[in-house]
Structures are given as C-alpha cells and as structure tokens.
Design a protein around this motif. Structure first.
Motif, PDB file in Angstrom:
ATOM      1  N   SER A   1      -4.475   6.093   1.639  1.00  0.00           N
ATOM      2  CA  SER A   1      -4.887   5.788   3.025  1.00  0.00           C
ATOM      3  C   SER A   1      -3.740   5.305   3.900  1.00  0.00           C
ATOM      4  N   VAL A   2      -2.598   4.972   3.289  1.00  0.00           N
ATOM      5  CA  VAL A   2      -1.451   4.478   4.056  1.00  0.00           C
ATOM      6  C   VAL A   2      -0.267   5.418   3.860  1.00  0.00           C
ATOM      7  N   TRP A   3       0.350   5.824   4.965  1.00  0.00           N
ATOM      8  CA  TRP A   3       1.499   6.738   4.915  1.00  0.00           C
ATOM      9  C   TRP A   3       2.762   5.962   5.292  1.00  0.00           C
ATOM     10  N   ASN A   4       3.583   5.635   4.323  1.00  0.00           N
ATOM     11  CA  ASN A   4       4.805   4.872   4.584  1.00  0.00           C
ATOM     12  C   ASN A   4       5.972   5.325   3.705  1.00  0.00           C
TER      13      ASN A   4
ATOM     14  N   PRO B   1       0.820  -1.217   0.000  1.00  0.00           N
ATOM     15  CA  PRO B   1       0.000   0.000   0.000  1.00  0.00           C
ATOM     16  C   PRO B   1       0.856   1.269   0.000  1.00  0.00           C
ATOM     17  N   GLY B   2       0.194   2.400  -0.003  1.00  0.00           N
ATOM     18  CA  GLY B   2       0.842   3.689   0.181  1.00  0.00           C
ATOM     19  C   GLY B   2       1.894   3.996  -0.853  1.00  0.00           C
TER      20      GLY B   2
ATOM     21  N   ARG C   1      -5.871   2.621  -1.448  1.00  0.00           N
ATOM     22  CA  ARG C   1      -4.761   2.161  -0.617  1.00  0.00           C
ATOM     23  C   ARG C   1      -3.542   3.063  -0.746  1.00  0.00           C
TER      24      ARG C   1
END
Length: 511
Positions: free
Chosen positions: A424-427, A229-230, A421
């Motif tokens: 919504s994901v911070w990486n 994700p992210g 996705r």
C-alpha cells in the motif's frame, strides 16, 4: 553452549584430540559420553529425560519387531503404532501445546494471557526434539518394513538418537544409510580432518559475518513494521531470506564439518536453493533431509491408503486418467504440506508460510506449466534461455520471500498486516537516498554485508559445478593457504562475536 561460542570450540577440540588418541573400538563410546555432556550443558539438564524416553521407546519397538515373525501382521502393526504414538505424543505435548493456546485464545485468557502461558511452557522444549524424533521414527519404520537392521545395543541406539552435532538443527538421519558409521572405528585421516575444519570455517563465515548482520536490519523492521512500510518491508524480507539461509546452512556446514573431521559423513541439507527455477525445485534443494523424510514416511504412505487409492480411481473416471491422477496427488500433497507446516511450529503462521502456501505455489506451477510452455513455444521463446531462467529464479525467490515473511512475523495477523503495508506504500527512493542506513547498519556494515553476500553467491554458483573445496585443494599451495587464511581473518575481524556480544541462536535450533 552455542556451537559458535569459544567454550564449544574448546569442547570440540578436546573431543577431536581424544577421538583419535583412544582405540577405535571406543570412539563411539566417547561420542556418546560427549553427546550426553553436551545435552546437560546446553540448558536445563533435566530435559535429557525426553530424548531418553524417545530412544528407549524406539529401542524397545525395534527389539520387539525383531522378534515378531513377519506373518504376525497385527502384532507388528501394534508394536509400530505404540512406538509412533509415544514419540509423536511427546512431540505434540512439548512442541504444539502453544498451537492450542493460539487457536483457543479465549480459553487461555481464563488462566492469564496467551503470551504468559506460552512463556511458561517454552522451557519444556528439549534441544532438537523434532530432529531426533524423526530420525528415530524413520528407523523404526524401516525396521518394520525390513529395510534396516535392528540395533541390539541400547547405548549405540542412544548415540544414534542423541549425537550432539545433529541435535542442534539436524540433519534428519536415516539409519540404513547413516547409522552404522557411528559405531565403526575411524583412523586419523589428515584430509578428512582438514576438509571438515574448512567446512566449519565456511559455516562460521555464513553465521557470524552475514546472518548476524542481516539479523540487525530484519529485527529493526519486523520489530516496528508500522514505522517502516513499503520498500522497507520488501528489503527486510529479502534480507531475512538470506539470513535464514546463511544461518541454517551455516549451522549445517559447522555440523557436517565437525562430523566429517570425525570420519562420519552426514547427509547434505542444502544445494544452492536460491538458484531454483520453481518452488518444487527449491524444496529439492532446501532442507533436503526433511523433504526426503516427509516423502518417504508421510506422502507415499498416504497415497497408498485405501482412501486415496479409491479417490484416485474415482477421479480418473470423472476427470480422465491424467487429470484424475494429478488431482488425487494434489489432495495428498495438501496433507504433506500441512504436515510440513505443523512440523515447523505450533502456530498458523508456520502452517501457512512454511506449508500450505508452498502447496498452493506447487499446484499452480503444475497447472500453469503446460499453457505457459505452449505460449512460449508459440512466441518462439527459448524456455531454457538465460533470460527465462533468470526470470524463473527471481520469481521463485519472490514467492519464497512471501512465505518467509509469515515465518518471521510475530504472528499470522502481523504477517497479513505487513503484507498490506508492503503493497500500500510506494517508497522505492529509500534504496538510493540513504533511508536503509537507519535500520541498524551504517554504510561500513552495509558494505561488509553486501561484499559477503556477493562472495556467498559466487561460491554458490561455483558449487553448482562441483565441490569448491576440491577446486581449492587442486590449486597451488600458496593459493590454498591464502584463501583459507583470508577466510579465517574475515571471520576473526568481521564476525559478530566477543565480550558483550552474544551471537543469536541458530534459527532452526528451536525446532
């Protein structure tokens, strides 16, 4: 027989030698024989039936138009309509049956899964069906309007419609500009042959060194996006944008280089698109021949219809002269971009990602340009400064990447799920903690890819100032040989090919 394969290189080498050995008046006949042979050797040989039907229909249409007096408008329109319907009918049946399967999934399930049905009809699609269909139809329309001469030799018409380099992935031809050179004798010219081979080499570098490596990373993420994700999705999508460019433009370099070495100059299809400051500019630099074809044979005819003429008049009265004309143009552009999306494939992901999304971008650019310019003028910001230019280029690339995400995703649903996705994901830590090395490329492969991309961007920057091959040709002999031999060794040593490895087909080959 893929054009990056050893067999194809031997095939082309034999053609090149024979081409300049035989008399010039027979060169076009050799190209016709080789084009037919290439079609027969590139999959199911029975599929040659489809381009032959298209060529025959267009040849008949052209001959009938040449005998129909200009004053017989109804007869000429009927001839044109029948020719168009035959060719578009073949295109729709072969390429867009899947669209109905995707759209009416419930009906498809009565006969089995959609996937099974799609798989069952894919083999019917002949090589380059969209490219030769559009080239032939454009020629017939030009004959109808009297801006192209009718071709009276069926075999020459067949060569124009089936010229083997073009059927791979284009470019889309216009007979009035490109057609006659196929039938003219071409004497051996050392400069043209070497320049053509040089361009082919650059195309192989793009495809085998860059696109194939980027494809490994992209396939990993897009094949299991739930696990990545992210930032993984953003990185993979940016990589796909470069993969698509190096794959498609690399194919064009090989195709145009082959033709140039044969003395045939084909139209350019790319002009450094990633340096574009807007989506409209991007499409003037990306797949240029498709854009030109769509404008001439879809957009302008639509604007000239009585419906849009009346709409333009009505909206001018309602919204004012300038705004009314602009809104009517936007409406015609909607049909244009819908057609562009459908041309790319019979799936909503193409209609959205390659069509309507870009229409939305361009409309918003047009509407927001005046207030943005006013604000920058008020704040005394240089609109042509390097910073603003750089911001525009990055913004355009980002918007293009969103469209490419739809283009690459397995389905429209997957595209929206990936976007969800991605945001919504911070990486972002994967950019520096080594997380990207688990996507199929180790640090050595990643280093090669980054170095190759840097070279690509440097060459693209130089191309904005003129031909790089011309610059190299003006240099000292040792420098010229050093550059070209270095590129040869890069392709040989770093290219993805060889026993046990099969380079992927060109992405646009299926169109």
């Amino acid at each position: 027989m893929g054009i990056t394969s050893f067999n194809f290189l031997c095939f082309f080498a034999a053609i090149l030698i024979l081409y300049y050995v035989i008399p010039g008046r027979l060169q076009w006949a050799l190209l016709l024989v080789c084009s037919v042979a290439y079609y027969l050797l590139s999959g199911n040989g029975m599929l040659i039936f489809y381009p032959l039907v298209s060529v025959t229909a267009c040849y008949a249409g052209v001959r009938l138009l040449s005998t129909a007096p200009q004053q017989e408008i109804k007869r000429r329109k009927l001839i044109l309509l029948m020719t168009v319907l035959v060719n578009i009918g073949i295109l729709v049946v072969l390429k867009y049956v899947n669209f109905g399967i995707y759209t009416i999934d419930g009906i498809a399930r009565l006969f089995g899964s959609s996937e099974e049905l799609i798989r069952s009809v894919d083999f019917l699609i002949p090589l380059g069906v969209s490219f030769y269909t559009f080239s032939l139809l454009g020629y017939v329309v030009d004959v109808y309007y009297g801006i192209a001469k009718p071709q009276r030799n069926y075999l020459k018409m067949m060569l124009y419609g089936m010229y083997f380099p073009v059927v791979i992935s284009g470019p889309i031809l216009r007979y009035r500009e490109d057609g006659e050179q196929f039938f003219e004798p071409h004497a051996f010219d050392y400069g043209k042959v070497t320049r053509g081979l040089q361009r082919m080499l650059w195309g192989f570098f793009k495809k085998l060194v860059i696109a194939e490596r980027l494809g490994t990373l992209v396939d990993t993420v897009y094949g299991a996006y739930g696990e990545y994700p992210g930032a993984y999705i953003w990185v993979a999508t940016a990589c796909y944008a470069f993969q698509l460019y190096t794959d498609f433009s690399g194919c064009m370099d090989i195709v145009l280089g082959m033709s140039e070495s044969l003395g045939i100059l084909l139209p350019e299809n790319f002009r450094t698109p990633f340096f574009s400051g807007s989506i409209a500019e991007y499409w003037r630099r990306w797949h240029i021949t498709l854009g030109v074809w769509m404008k001439e044979y879809v957009f302008y005819p639509v604007l000239r219809t009585s419906f849009f003429t009346n709409l333009n008049k009505s909206w001018r009265e309602k919204f004012g002269k300038k705004k009314g004309k602009q809104y009517a143009t936007f409406a015609a552009m909607f049909l244009l971009w819908l057609t562009v999306g459908i041309w790319h494939g019979g799936d909503w992901k193409f209609v959205i990602g390659s069509g309507l999304l870009h229409w939305f971008y361009i409309v918003m650019e047009e509407l927001l340009a005046p207030p943005c310019a006013h604000l920058m003028e008020k704040w005394k910001i240089d609109q042509k400064g390097r910073m603003i230019t750089g911001i525009r280029i990055v913004r355009t690339f980002f918007l293009v990447c969103i469209g490419d995400l739809f283009f690459r995703a397995a389905s429209t649903g997957d595209a929206f799920a990936m976007l969800g996705r991605a945001v919504s994901v911070w990486n972002p830590s994967i950019l520096w903690n080594g997380g990207l090395f688990g996507l199929g490329l180790d640090w050595i492969e990643a280093g090669i890819t980054l170095a190759a991309l840097f070279l690509l961007l440097a060459v693209s920057k130089l191309q904005q100032k003129g031909s790089v091959r011309d610059r190299i040709a003006k240099g000292p002999l040792p420098v010229r040989w050093l550059i070209w031999y270095a590129l040869i060794f890069c392709v040989i040593l770093l290219g993805c090919y060889g026993p046990g490895y099969s380079a992927g087909e060109f992405i646009y080959q299926g169109f």
